[in-house]
Design a protein around this motif. Structure first.
Motif, PDB file in Angstrom:
ATOM      1  N   LYS A 255       8.031  41.058  45.099  1.00  0.00           N
ATOM      2  CA  LYS A 255       7.227  41.708  46.142  1.00  0.00           C
ATOM      3  C   LYS A 255       6.969  43.166  45.769  1.00  0.00           C
ATOM      4  N   GLU A 256       8.049  43.835  45.351  1.00  0.00           N
ATOM      5  CA  GLU A 256       7.942  45.239  44.961  1.00  0.00           C
ATOM      6  C   GLU A 256       7.043  45.375  43.731  1.00  0.00           C
ATOM      7  N   LYS A 258       4.585  43.503  42.721  1.00  0.00           N
ATOM      8  CA  LYS A 258       3.170  43.367  43.027  1.00  0.00           C
ATOM      9  C   LYS A 258       2.649  44.580  43.789  1.00  0.00           C
ATOM     10  N   SER A 259       3.413  45.046  44.767  1.00  0.00           N
ATOM     11  CA  SER A 259       2.862  46.137  45.574  1.00  0.00           C
ATOM     12  C   SER A 259       2.832  47.456  44.808  1.00  0.00           C
TER      13      SER A 259
END
Lengths: 417, 295
Positions: A255-256, A258-259
């Motif tokens: 998640k990290e 990608k963001s």
């Protein structure tokens, strides 16, 4: 409020006491101190059925992965019984729950061997659980079939390693990255046995083959804070990330990742512990295009795999994916059956002696048991996660690779052990 | 420079998560002196609420916005129930609340495991929150982190307004300063306690919604944060909103700076050592509440 008179030190001591007791219960006491019973445990093969032990975490943090392995084992046993059993005897599965707790694994292993008198046991996932049961199986001279890829550098006379050892997964993965020109690596892993050992091997390989390791970071198992690690990865100028994170941390990490704007194109991540089941739970949108290294994928072509996938989904549901550890668990029962039949006996010594050269037409392709190391010749495969959550092969080793758990065949690995 | 800015943002975003979690504790521990170990499970309840809502509302963005008030109420109601069932009997025995709520937290974890299964679950973040803003110069601000930061600041603002401007807030402050005097002045302290607990636990639920954007949702997710949250409240000075805000961001930035220059585990050790040293120097924390309480 008069109740507010407790000191902060008292509070902190209280909290840390609670935390410490939780940590202690996780370590647990050493089990199986009964060292007097050095005689081989006799499997009970007198009746018309033979018991086999299934030792998986059916509860706790590892249940998500190990239940799928348990299911695959049950499927293999069902199929074998439907085809007439082993040496004319039907198999009876005895399931024990290791509960994601290593001392429990050792306890349950002892119960399976001593009380149920099983002819063989199938299971375990984490290296920690395997290390916990190893002395038990050795003491009672009873065989364990272990289905998961692991860090190598181990050999036990009573364990058959059906998953990949490092030269069948990590080394081919490094070869693949090198061939793609991705030579600057960032190592991200969970802080325990497997990633630390794997990264030791990766660093030795990199040093010898002209690759550079530009960074190395470990997060505690279960950690969900990856902001800094991803920033470090981003600033490192690496070509690719070699990911040995286990379990849920992968969710937070991707998640990290990608963001922060990193993508499979700008800096691919090659993972060695994410299979179809995990891809589904992490979310395809975070993983699309990323790489994995295994020996088997649900999409691996071949009639044996089509049959396996169809049988599994008929038993457990159309939406259930199959994965590498499941496949290894499934074939481990068949390999044991072939060994027993070749030996003509359930006797452990005879089964071990018969193991060398046993082959099976597995879903992953033909596999052969190497009697000397009790590992299996397996084909290495690199796969790419697709938009549908399935993993498709982008490279394979062309044929089964001989297992080399101590990496004796590699000059660069001479200092490792 | 880019590194410093990016790291500062990471630190601030860690701080925002800490703040969001510690905010409810500032009320229940700070103001009321209840060591609520089940606070982490109220976070979990908020996260699972988001998960459940997302199953029935297909739009991820809408379900997230709906989840914020619903999670507040769900976790708040659980907190009020806990207060009514157990904690109100223990107000004079704060260390016992630690043991009792620790037991409750284990039961809640098991309950979650029975309802939702042992494996962790995920929610899908709205597309808007999966990307990032790049103002240039290699700086990237993750949208999900900005959202959490905004959420934390919004909660601080709301809590401040409630405590400063509403009759309930005045009553809460009165009870904290001197329970007996408040009671003889006609304030129903029992009711005020329950409302304080409702708000404090509800804020944990909101934190849970925010955390679904960062990591997985599972029965033990709360335990990952509970110790850090207590640290923030203790270092900040018990019952001090201002102290919690400053401490949360300071610890976040310290943690991320140390992580960048060392490793995750080493950073954790240094932060804990720094906290111990700080508490030797200022055992009462950053700020202290002057109460008229007799003790």
């Amino acid at each position: 409020m008069s109740g507010l008179s407790i000191s902060r030190r008292g509070l902190l001591a209280g909290i840390s006491a609670v935390g410490a007791s939780a940590a202690l219960s996780a370590c647990g006491a050493k089990t199986g101190s009964d060292t007097s019973s050095d005689s081989a445990a006799k499997a009970d093969t007198s009746g018309s059925t033979v018991k086999v032990g299934l030792l998986n975490s059916l509860s706790g943090t590892m249940a998500i992965s190990e239940v799928t392995v348990h299911n695959a084992l049950l499927l293999a046993i069902k199929e074998i019984n439907a085809a007439g059993g082993v040496l004319g005897k039907k198999l009876k599965a005895v399931s024990q729950d290791g509960a994601s707790d290593w001392p429990t694994f050792a306890e349950k292993a002892e119960a399976l061997i001593k009380d149920d008198k099983v002819a063989a046991t199938f299971g375990c996932w984490t290296s920690a659980s395997r290390k916990a049961v190893k002395p038990v199986f050795e003491r009672y001279k009873s065989p364990l079939f272990y289905p998961v890829q692991y860090e190598g550098l181990e050999q036990s006379p009573y364990i058959f390693y059906i998953g990949a050892t490092t030269n069948q997964q990590i080394v081919p993965a490094l070869d693949y990255l090198k061939k793609q020109g991705l030579t600057k690596l960032y190592l991200v892993g969970s802080d325990y046995v497997f990633p630390r050992t794997a990264n030791k091997i990766i660093k030795a390989y990199a040093k010898a083959k002209g690759m550079t390791v530009v960074g190395e970071d470990y997060a505690p198992l279960g950690s969900t804070e990856f902001g800094t690690i991803v920033n470090k990865v981003k600033d490192s100028g690496a070509d690719a990330v070699f990911n040995t994170l286990n379990g849920d941390s992968n969710v937070a990490f991707f998640k990290e990742y990608k963001s922060s704007g990193l993508t499979a194109k700008s800096m691919p991540v090659l993972s060695v512990s994410i299979a179809e089941e995990e891809v589904k739970s992490i979310g395809t949108q975070y993983l699309e295009g990323q790489l994995t290294a295994w020996n088997y994928y649900e999409t691996t072509p071949g009639a044996a795999n089509e049959k396996f996938v169809a049988a599994y989904q008929a038993e457990y549901g159309k939406d259930k994916p199959t994965s590498d550890p499941m496949e290894a668990a499934y074939i481990s029962v068949y390999l044991w059956k072939a060994m027993v039949e070749k030996a003509g006996s359930f006797d452990v010594t005879k089964v071990k002696a018969a193991s060398d050269g046993i082959t099976f037409d597995a879903p992953e392709g033909k596999v052969t048991v190497d009697g000397a190391t009790q590992h299996v010749h397996k084909t290495a495969r690199i796969g790419k996660v697709g938009a549908d959550g399935l993993i498709t092969e982008v490279w394979n080793s062309g044929g089964p690779i001989k297992p080399d758990p101590y990496l004796k065949g590699y000059d660069w690995a001479s200092g490792l052990s | 420079m880019t590194v410093i800015l990016n790291q500062s943002f990471t630190g601030i975003s860690i701080g925002a998560v800490l703040l969001l979690i510690a905010l409810g504790l500032t009320l229940t521990f700070g103001q009321m002196g209840v060591i609520n170990m089940a606070h982490g499970e109220f976070i979990m309840a908020g996260a699972y609420t988001t998960y459940v809502l997302q199953k029935s509302i297909s739009s991820a963005g809408v379900s997230l916005l709906v989840a914020l008030p619903v999670a507040f109420v769900v976790a708040g109601a659980m907190g009020a129930l806990l207060e009514w069932l157990l904690i109100r009997r223990l107000y004079t025995r704060p260390l016992d609340t630690l043991l009792v709520t620790w037991g409750v937290s284990l039961m809640l974890q098991q309950l979650a495991r029975d309802i939702f299964g042992a494996p962790n679950v995920q929610t899908h973040a709205p597309d808007l929150l999966t990307g990032n803003i790049s103002p240039g110069g290699g700086i990237t601000l993750a949208n999900s982190r900005l959202f959490i930061l905004g959420l934390a600041l919004l909660c601080v603002l709301a809590l401040t307004l409630i405590l400063r401007l509403t009759p309930l807030g005045r009553r809460i402050r009165a009870v904290v300063q001197n329970r007996d005097l408040a009671e003889v002045s006609g304030i129903a302290t029992g009711q005020v306690d329950r409302m304080t607990f409702f708000i404090g636990s509800g804020l944990a639920g909101v934190a849970g919604v925010g955390l679904t954007l960062v990591g997985p949702i599972g029965p033990t997710m709360g335990t990952n944060y509970i110790v850090d949250a207590f640290l923030v409240v203790v270092v900040g000075g018990i019952g001090q909103l201002k102290g919690s805000v400053i401490t949360a961001f300071a610890l976040g930035v310290l943690q991320s700076v140390l992580e960048y220059s060392t490793t995750v585990s080493v950073a954790k050790v240094i932060v804990l050592v720094a906290i111990v040293a700080f508490l030797q120097w200022r055992p009462q924390g950053l700020y202290t509440l002057r109460t008229r309480s007799l003790a």
